[in-house]
Write an enzyme that holds these catalytic residues in place. Sequence first.
Site: not given
Length: 271
Positions: A132, A145
Amino acid sequence: MEKVALITGCSSGIGAATARSLLAEEWTVVATARDTDDLAALAEAGCETAELDVTKPAQCRNVVEEVVEEHGRLDCLVNNAGYAQLGPLEDVPTRELHRQFDVNVYGPHRLIRAALPHMREREAGTIVNVSSVSGRVATPGMGAYNGSKFALEAMSDALRAEVAPYDVDVAVVEPGPVETKFTDRAEREIEGLDRSGAYEKLYSFFEDASAVNGVGAVPPEKVAEVITEAAVSPDPKSRYPVGTPGRVGVLARFLPDRWLDAGYRLLQRFS
């Protein structure tokens, strides 16, 4: 002989779109998810399906072995399964941080360890790790995350050099916002936290995240196209940012920390 791909996290979104994309390239696709009922549409489309919870080491090994035993090869492993544990780090229990890493970091590692002996023996194969933009630049409220995706990026960099002598490629795909159910689960994860009361402005910002996440979001099919490009390429790039926010976001890592911190303070002031 058709090439063979094993993809994790195919119940919806990027994983399901990637399975269909590689099918269109006439690959044999083994689509996996924790619940095989979620894979019915992919099975009808022509995918092979298998139950796979990436937090279960034996299941990871067995799925890879079954693929190789049945097809005699594994050309591409796509580590797509993952989720986002949002929340200020003080409010995120260590057990939830461990669960975040178990899925996003240890899961890919388990599958990589299972797949690599076969790829090394054939001296061919590609590992695509779906990361990501959050794996390149950290933001408040996403530390758990961010940490998991930063770890996946670092592991991918080390692995790429380790397996190069065996003609095995490693590529990282870095989407920005994507039009999937990913945000829905992230919101559920943050709702379950025991709030300290010190970060209410940050929580307010994430309550409005639906508007933020919609800016520049790309459909999962766009990410699937990029994963497919990495899978079929004889010489894939090390990194593939996806979408304008993804391409711009990864550049933020070059900004001075003071500039980034000032930007985050400004965002929180107006949230």
